[in-house]
Scaffold this motif. Structure first.
Motif, PDB file in Angstrom:
ATOM      1  N   GLY A   1      15.523  13.393  14.991  1.00 32.13           N
ATOM      2  CA  GLY A   1      15.873  11.985  14.955  1.00 32.13           C
ATOM      3  C   GLY A   1      15.103  11.160  13.953  1.00 32.13           C
ATOM      4  O   GLY A   1      15.298   9.943  13.865  1.00 32.13           O
ATOM      5  N   VAL A   2      14.209  11.779  13.190  1.00 33.67           N
ATOM      6  CA  VAL A   2      13.497  11.027  12.146  1.00 33.67           C
ATOM      7  C   VAL A   2      14.486  10.732  11.017  1.00 33.67           C
ATOM      8  O   VAL A   2      15.025  11.661  10.407  1.00 33.67           O
ATOM      9  N   PRO A   3      14.755   9.471  10.721  1.00 35.67           N
ATOM     10  CA  PRO A   3      15.771   9.168   9.694  1.00 35.67           C
ATOM     11  C   PRO A   3      15.364   9.702   8.322  1.00 35.67           C
ATOM     12  O   PRO A   3      14.215   9.548   7.908  1.00 35.67           O
ATOM     13  N   ARG A   4      16.294  10.333   7.644  1.00 30.17           N
ATOM     14  CA  ARG A   4      15.987  10.793   6.291  1.00 30.17           C
ATOM     15  C   ARG A   4      15.712   9.601   5.372  1.00 30.17           C
ATOM     16  O   ARG A   4      14.986   9.712   4.384  1.00 30.17           O
ATOM     17  N   HIS A   5      16.289   8.444   5.729  1.00 30.79           N
ATOM     18  CA  HIS A   5      16.031   7.228   4.961  1.00 30.79           C
ATOM     19  C   HIS A   5      14.592   6.738   5.125  1.00 30.79           C
ATOM     20  O   HIS A   5      14.187   5.790   4.440  1.00 30.79           O
ATOM     21  N   ALA A   6      13.828   7.368   6.025  1.00 34.42           N
ATOM     22  CA  ALA A   6      12.422   7.010   6.195  1.00 34.42           C
ATOM     23  C   ALA A   6      11.530   7.754   5.215  1.00 34.42           C
ATOM     24  O   ALA A   6      10.303   7.651   5.282  1.00 34.42           O
ATOM     25  N   SER A   7      12.116   8.517   4.290  1.00 33.22           N
ATOM     26  CA  SER A   7      11.346   9.282   3.303  1.00 33.22           C
ATOM     27  C   SER A   7      10.534   8.355   2.404  1.00 33.22           C
ATOM     28  O   SER A   7      10.900   7.198   2.158  1.00 33.22           O
ATOM     29  N   GLY A   8       9.438   8.912   1.896  1.00 35.35           N
ATOM     30  CA  GLY A   8       8.662   8.225   0.872  1.00 35.35           C
ATOM     31  C   GLY A   8       9.033   8.791  -0.477  1.00 35.35           C
ATOM     32  O   GLY A   8       8.814   9.977  -0.731  1.00 35.35           O
ATOM     33  N   GLN A   9       9.625   7.978  -1.327  1.00 35.22           N
ATOM     34  CA  GLN A   9      10.066   8.496  -2.612  1.00 35.22           C
ATOM     35  C   GLN A   9      10.212   7.376  -3.628  1.00 35.22           C
ATOM     36  O   GLN A   9      10.234   6.195  -3.290  1.00 35.22           O
ATOM     37  N   ASP A  10      10.318   7.763  -4.884  1.00 30.87           N
ATOM     38  CA  ASP A  10      10.477   6.832  -6.001  1.00 30.87           C
ATOM     39  C   ASP A  10       9.367   5.783  -6.019  1.00 30.87           C
ATOM     40  O   ASP A  10       9.592   4.609  -6.313  1.00 30.87           O
ATOM     41  N   GLY A  11       8.169   6.220  -5.648  1.00 28.31           N
ATOM     42  CA  GLY A  11       7.010   5.334  -5.697  1.00 28.31           C
ATOM     43  C   GLY A  11       6.824   4.462  -4.474  1.00 28.31           C
ATOM     44  O   GLY A  11       5.814   3.765  -4.366  1.00 28.31           O
ATOM     45  N   ALA A  12       7.790   4.470  -3.565  1.00 26.10           N
ATOM     46  CA  ALA A  12       7.685   3.642  -2.364  1.00 26.10           C
ATOM     47  C   ALA A  12       7.214   4.495  -1.188  1.00 26.10           C
ATOM     48  O   ALA A  12       7.629   5.650  -1.051  1.00 26.10           O
ATOM     49  N   PRO A  13       6.352   3.951  -0.330  1.00 26.36           N
ATOM     50  CA  PRO A  13       5.904   4.729   0.832  1.00 26.36           C
ATOM     51  C   PRO A  13       7.022   4.878   1.847  1.00 26.36           C
ATOM     52  O   PRO A  13       7.938   4.051   1.922  1.00 26.36           O
ATOM     53  N   GLY A  14       6.950   5.941   2.626  1.00 24.05           N
ATOM     54  CA  GLY A  14       7.918   6.133   3.687  1.00 24.05           C
ATOM     55  C   GLY A  14       7.523   5.380   4.936  1.00 24.05           C
ATOM     56  O   GLY A  14       6.685   4.476   4.908  1.00 24.05           O
ATOM     57  N   ALA A  15       8.133   5.756   6.047  1.00 23.08           N
ATOM     58  CA  ALA A  15       7.849   5.095   7.315  1.00 23.08           C
ATOM     59  C   ALA A  15       6.378   5.260   7.679  1.00 23.08           C
ATOM     60  O   ALA A  15       5.740   6.246   7.309  1.00 23.08           O
ATOM     61  N   PRO A  16       5.843   4.316   8.418  1.00 23.79           N
ATOM     62  CA  PRO A  16       4.405   4.350   8.722  1.00 23.79           C
ATOM     63  C   PRO A  16       4.037   5.420   9.738  1.00 23.79           C
ATOM     64  O   PRO A  16       4.829   5.789  10.605  1.00 23.79           O
ATOM     65  N   LEU A  17       2.813   5.899   9.619  1.00 21.39           N
ATOM     66  CA  LEU A  17       2.232   6.868  10.547  1.00 21.39           C
ATOM     67  C   LEU A  17       0.815   6.428  10.871  1.00 21.39           C
ATOM     68  O   LEU A  17       0.113   5.894  10.004  1.00 21.39           O
ATOM     69  N   GLY A  18       0.403   6.638  12.101  1.00 20.70           N
ATOM     70  CA  GLY A  18      -0.966   6.339  12.485  1.00 20.70           C
ATOM     71  C   GLY A  18      -1.761   7.622  12.639  1.00 20.70           C
ATOM     72  O   GLY A  18      -1.396   8.487  13.437  1.00 20.70           O
TER      73      GLY A  18
END
Length: 399
Positions: free
Chosen positions: A290-307
């Motif tokens: 269920g982790v959205p693929r749109h949550a990827s970090g790519q093209d210089g932008a960070p992905g979804a946050p993680l603690g």
């Protein structure tokens, strides 16, 4: 069962408290806790019981199978189900004392047949399309359906309980369509009452209007996402703005930790390249969970946050089917097995479902409901773990 290296921790105390808060926000209306879609991914039966304990006198589900699962689990609160196609097991629902929505002329015919087969009257809520353009009776179809329902009621086949609708712009408080739709529902109810109907409840408010618009509370409110401590109107503030507490925390154990040199590509397509010598962590959850693929970090932008270890980091590179990667930094001391939080309450500054929604370009509803079935749900209440079945405490419902 084999051990899975991640889990969703669901706080039933938070669900209970959220139900109480929502009830306090709508003191003149009854409270329906919407527990469709496996309680938005939180677990149907445990959440339903906690919501009833928190003051909900109704439960709402989309599918008939969900309503029957509540009854099979011993939940006795009033239940409304509203989405079905021809041939649905309506007789089973009537026999189980489940209220049924009628959103089309054919549906009333099938409900009547189901009531005759079950041997007692079906309780129905007439669904009106007041402008959403989705399910519901059109204004042209409504009078004939109400007249037929009244005829069936006189025969003891059905009982008219409610009339209801859904809002099209609920997440935009102040939108002119909101009160226009409310007025249309009131007018439809008044017309039906002039024909002889006597409704127990009129309802149109879901989470957003429960939180922001008392004028739309009518006789019953139907909060869904707010029950789980998430806000449908993040533009007005987080859950704390409304006295809500997020009920779900998703966490995983690092499956691998290793050093990588500067300039090393990470994950498919190398959309993330390490900017310096660093430590990489592998988190064993991916889009199959269920982790959205749109949550990827790519093209210089960070992905979804993680603690991780009290630090707020982000997904590095593309989300894979079963795993995501995180750049832990050159001085990281984490080891395999250490805890990573994908999202939780945010009370400690950690990541939240809303933060994930923002990163993936979606809404918090999707983040929690899409969580995959292979991720175990673990239930806590008052700080201690409790059985998922809730067998030690079955809430008293409303007959």
């Amino acid at each position: 069962m084999s051990r899975f290296p991640a889990r969703a921790v669901v706080d039933l105390g938070a669900v209970r408290a959220n139900a109480r808060t929502l009830g306090d926000l709508a003191p003149t209306a009854q409270l329906m806790a919407v527990v469709k879609a496996d309680a938005y991914g939180h677990g149907l039966l445990p959440v339903a019981r906690a919501a009833v304990e928190g003051g909900a006198t109704w439960l709402g589900v989309a599918q008939v199978s969900e309503a029957l699962a509540l009854r099979a689990g011993g939940v006795t609160a009033r239940v409304l189900t509203w989405l079905y196609a021809p041939g649905a097991p309506l007789a089973e629902a009537v026999a189980a004392d489940v209220d049924l929505s009628v959103a089309a002329p054919w549906a009333l015919r099938e409900v009547a047949d189901a009531a005759r087969a079950a041997g007692h009257a079906a309780r129905i809520h007439v669904k009106v399309d007041t402008g959403l353009g989705r399910n519901g009776l059109t204004p042209d179809d409504l009078p004939a359906v109400v007249d037929e329902a009244l005829r069936l009621e006189a025969q003891g086949v059905v009982r008219l309980v409610g009339i209801w609708s859904h809002l099209a712009f609920a997440d935009e408080p102040g939108h002119p369509s909101l009160h226009a739709q409310g007025d249309l529902l009131r007018a439809a109810a008044a017309d039906a009452e002039a024909r002889g109907a006597r409704f127990e409840v009129r309802h149109i408010a879901a989470s957003a209007s429960t939180l922001t618009d008392p004028e739309l509370h009518l006789d019953l409110v139907r909060p869904g996402i707010a029950l789980y401590g998430l806000t449908p109107v993040p533009q007005l503030g987080g859950p704390e703005r409304f006295g809500l507490v997020p009920a779900m925390t998703v966490e995983a154990e690092l499956a691998n930790v290793k050093r990588l040199p500067a300039g090393h590509g990470v994950s498919y397509g190398h959309h993330y390249v390490t900017p310096r010598d660093t430590v990489l962590g592998v988190v064993p959850l991916g889009y199959a969970d269920g982790v959205p693929r749109h949550a990827s970090g790519q093209d210089g932008a960070p992905g979804a946050p993680l603690g991780v270890g009290g630090r707020r980091l982000a997904i590095a590179g593309r989300v894979c089917m079963d795993q995501v990667m995180v750049d832990l930094g050159p001085g990281a001391t984490e080891r395999a097995g250490d805890r990573v939080v994908l999202f939780g309450t945010g009370a400690d500054g950690g990541p939240t479902a809303q933060g994930w929604a923002d990163a993936a370009g979606t809404i918090s509803y999707e983040i929690v409901t899409r969580l995959g079935a292979r991720v175990p749900r673990v239930y806590v209440d008052g700080g201690r773990e409790v059985p998922a079945s809730g067998a030690e405490r079955v809430a008293e419902g409303v007959a």
